[in-house]
Design an enzyme around this catalytic site. Sequence first.
Site, PDB file in Angstrom:
ATOM      1  N   ASP A 192      35.861  10.765  42.788  1.00  0.00           N
ATOM      2  CA  ASP A 192      34.759  10.964  43.726  1.00  0.00           C
ATOM      3  C   ASP A 192      33.879   9.715  43.645  1.00  0.00           C
ATOM      4  OD1 ASP A 192      32.841  12.169  45.437  1.00  0.00           O
ATOM      5  OD2 ASP A 192      31.702  12.899  43.723  1.00  0.00           O
ATOM      6  N   SER A 193      32.954   9.611  44.573  1.00  0.00           N
ATOM      7  CA  SER A 193      32.015   8.491  44.523  1.00  0.00           C
ATOM      8  C   SER A 193      31.125   8.578  43.273  1.00  0.00           C
ATOM      9  CB  SER A 193      31.148   8.503  45.776  1.00  0.00           C
ATOM     10  OG  SER A 193      30.511   9.755  45.903  1.00  0.00           O
ATOM     11  N   CYS A 227      36.240  13.869  47.179  1.00  0.00           N
ATOM     12  CA  CYS A 227      35.074  13.317  47.860  1.00  0.00           C
ATOM     13  C   CYS A 227      35.329  13.522  49.344  1.00  0.00           C
ATOM     14  CB  CYS A 227      34.949  11.831  47.542  1.00  0.00           C
ATOM     15  SG  CYS A 227      33.688  10.977  48.509  1.00  0.00           S
ATOM     16  N   GLU A 233      21.202  15.310  43.240  1.00  0.00           N
ATOM     17  CA  GLU A 233      21.215  14.355  42.113  1.00  0.00           C
ATOM     18  C   GLU A 233      19.944  14.486  41.263  1.00  0.00           C
ATOM     19  OE1 GLU A 233      23.433  11.451  41.501  1.00  0.00           O
ATOM     20  OE2 GLU A 233      24.928  12.170  42.916  1.00  0.00           O
ATOM     21  N   CYS A 270      30.758  18.477  51.472  1.00  0.00           N
ATOM     22  CA  CYS A 270      30.344  17.399  50.569  1.00  0.00           C
ATOM     23  C   CYS A 270      30.427  17.954  49.149  1.00  0.00           C
ATOM     24  CB  CYS A 270      28.911  16.971  50.881  1.00  0.00           C
ATOM     25  SG  CYS A 270      28.240  15.792  49.694  1.00  0.00           S
ATOM     26  N   HIS A 299      28.689  17.638  46.604  1.00  0.00           N
ATOM     27  CA  HIS A 299      27.447  18.081  45.952  1.00  0.00           C
ATOM     28  C   HIS A 299      26.985  19.469  46.404  1.00  0.00           C
ATOM     29  CE1 HIS A 299      27.302  13.903  44.867  1.00  0.00           C
ATOM     30  NE2 HIS A 299      26.128  14.020  44.259  1.00  0.00           N
TER      31      HIS A 299
HETATM   32  N1  DGL Z   1      30.935  12.488  47.199  1.00  0.00           N
HETATM   33  C1  DGL Z   1      30.384  12.338  48.520  1.00  0.00           C
HETATM   34  C2  DGL Z   1      31.041  13.322  49.488  1.00  0.00           C
HETATM   35  O1  DGL Z   1      31.577  14.329  49.101  1.00  0.00           O
HETATM   36  C3  DGL Z   1      28.887  12.553  48.511  1.00  0.00           C
HETATM   37  C4  DGL Z   1      28.113  11.505  47.764  1.00  0.00           C
HETATM   38  C5  DGL Z   1      28.160  10.138  48.390  1.00  0.00           C
HETATM   39  O2  DGL Z   1      27.567   9.918  49.476  1.00  0.00           O
HETATM   40  O3  DGL Z   1      28.791   9.268  47.808  1.00  0.00           O
HETATM   41  O4  DGL Z   1      31.039  13.079  50.664  1.00  0.00           O
END
Ligand code: DGL
Length: 280
Positions: free
Chosen positions: A15-16, A78, A157, A189, A191
Amino acid sequence: MRENEPSLRPIGVFDSGTGGLTVVRALRDLLPHEDIFYIGDTARLPYGGKSKSTIERYSIEISGLLLAESSKMIVVACNTSSSLAVSKLQELLKVPVVGVIAPGARAAVKETRNGHVGVIGTRSTIQSEAYERAIQALNPDVRVTSQACPLLVPLVEEAWLDEEVTREVLHRYLDPVVGAGIDTLVLGCTHYPLLAPLIEEVAGPGIRLVDSAKNCAVAVKQTLMEWSLDNVKETPGKLNVALTDSSNSFLATAKQVLRLDIDSLETRIVQGVTLLETAL
Ligand code: DGL
């Protein structure tokens, strides 16, 4: 069984950042014996507003790091990378690649009763229209109303999971989507599952939430079986985490809220594209 037996290798997840640990939680619940190697690209987070070419490059680079850990498959935990880079990864890699979009779309189509689905995600995910395409490929009669929610990732976050400001922001984003007449809402997403109780409250009782993390885990299980890569050992799987930056304040929240035991935490430096000599 030989040590390098493909089925004994870890599932590579990226993931990011650490939001993708929601997918790891779902994988742990469904596949408790699998080893998981997770990489969070915290050095380059957020992905959510970046272009397709950048997201593709980042996703290829992180997949290269996961393949260097002998990953038997790649799980793109992600939504932004899943929207913009999964087809590129599937084209380039010899190992199976599973993202979160197709499983989430399948679940939404199954869940909706009135044929109207809402999707929330980062700006890049929503602009890509990946969920619309996936949902309408399954059932062209299902209507999709999408909403980019760029303020939600920073709120999560900050661990502001039940604050008045978060409730207010959710109302701003969700009221028009709910008002459009949806009965199902895709949390598009990584999160957002952490905000599920608040989203449920703000969206109201008639709305069913689709958690793409849980549905992704189901797709991973199926793919492992199709490729005969499912690990049949009886011992609990290990979770190794690597981040591309040494600091990440959200990791503690993710660990606590998701109740995840992490066996090791390391740092990996991204040094450009190193893959393509893929294993298996
Ligand atoms: N992990 C990203 C997603 O699921 C969200 C966080 C980001 O913008 O990097 O889209």
